[in-house]
Design an enzyme around this catalytic site. Structure first.
Site, PDB file in Angstrom:
ATOM      1  N   HIS A   1       0.797   5.264   1.049  1.00  0.00           N
ATOM      2  CA  HIS A   1       0.134   6.315   1.818  1.00  0.00           C
ATOM      3  C   HIS A   1       0.274   7.628   1.062  1.00  0.00           C
ATOM      4  O   HIS A   1       1.392   8.021   0.715  1.00  0.00           O
ATOM      5  CB  HIS A   1       0.799   6.504   3.189  1.00  0.00           C
ATOM      6  CG  HIS A   1       0.706   5.326   4.092  1.00  0.00           C
ATOM      7  ND1 HIS A   1      -0.234   5.246   5.096  1.00  0.00           N
ATOM      8  CD2 HIS A   1       1.437   4.192   4.167  1.00  0.00           C
ATOM      9  CE1 HIS A   1      -0.070   4.110   5.749  1.00  0.00           C
ATOM     10  NE2 HIS A   1       0.934   3.444   5.195  1.00  0.00           N
TER      11      HIS A   1
ATOM     12  N   HIS B   1       0.828  -1.201   0.000  1.00  0.00           N
ATOM     13  CA  HIS B   1       0.000   0.000   0.000  1.00  0.00           C
ATOM     14  C   HIS B   1       0.860   1.247   0.000  1.00  0.00           C
ATOM     15  O   HIS B   1       1.974   1.242   0.497  1.00  0.00           O
ATOM     16  CB  HIS B   1      -0.985   0.015   1.173  1.00  0.00           C
ATOM     17  CG  HIS B   1      -0.369  -0.164   2.523  1.00  0.00           C
ATOM     18  ND1 HIS B   1       0.126  -1.370   2.986  1.00  0.00           N
ATOM     19  CD2 HIS B   1      -0.173   0.717   3.532  1.00  0.00           C
ATOM     20  CE1 HIS B   1       0.582  -1.221   4.209  1.00  0.00           C
ATOM     21  NE2 HIS B   1       0.430   0.046   4.570  1.00  0.00           N
TER      22      HIS B   1
END
Length: 164
Positions: A117, A115
């Site tokens: 951010h 992922h």
């Protein structure tokens, strides 16, 4: 959600991991404040955003870290990250923006589904600096690591198929 229903949902998404919280968001078995969903990525707010507008961008396929990422998914993730960053900048006031992607526990990765951010920053936000004020690496140490990385790149070992 009961395990049987979750297993059925994940069967429709064979690239998902039954125990991964982010895969459960991809399959819509867990709710999320989504801002973008495509056939390649999902972008949503974390449960406890560091700042308002903090958004996570994930591939729909379960990929644990950067080293497991294929080139096309990397492009899809990069395109979506840029799209989210531009949308955040247009939608809310900010003074800056961090793009953070961590791999492994030592780098503070807590969910082992790749992922990115996207964190809008304001001069007075609670995040503070993300880099040490100073370091004390010797020139010899820096030169040694530079040489080792260059040698690895020259040998082709840094390519996806040649990576350890």
């Amino acid at each position: 959600m009961d395990r049987q229903r979750l297993q059925a949902a994940l069967m429709m998404h064979p690239d998902s991991d039954l125990d991964c919280d982010f895969c459960q968001i991809v399959t819509r078995e867990e709710p999320a404040r989504e801002v973008l969903r495509t056939d390649k990525v999902v972008a949503f707010f974390p449960l406890d955003p560091a700042t308002l507008g903090h958004t996570l961008v994930i591939p729909r396929e379960h990929i644990p870290d950067l080293w497991s990422l294929d080139d096309q998914t990397a492009r899809d993730l990069t395109d979506a990250t840029l799209r989210i960053a531009r949308a955040i900048r247009a939608a809310i006031p900010l003074d800056g923006l961090n793009i953070i992607q961590s791999n492994g526990e030592a780098a503070t990765q807590t969910v082992f589904h790749l992922h990115v951010h996207v964190v809008p920053r304001r001069a007075d936000d609670a995040m503070g600096p993300i880099w040490p004020a100073e370091t004390h690496w010797s020139d010899m140490d820096k030169n040694d690591v530079q040489d080792r990385i260059r040698a690895t790149l020259t040998s082709g070992a840094g390519e996806q198929d040649g990576a350890p």
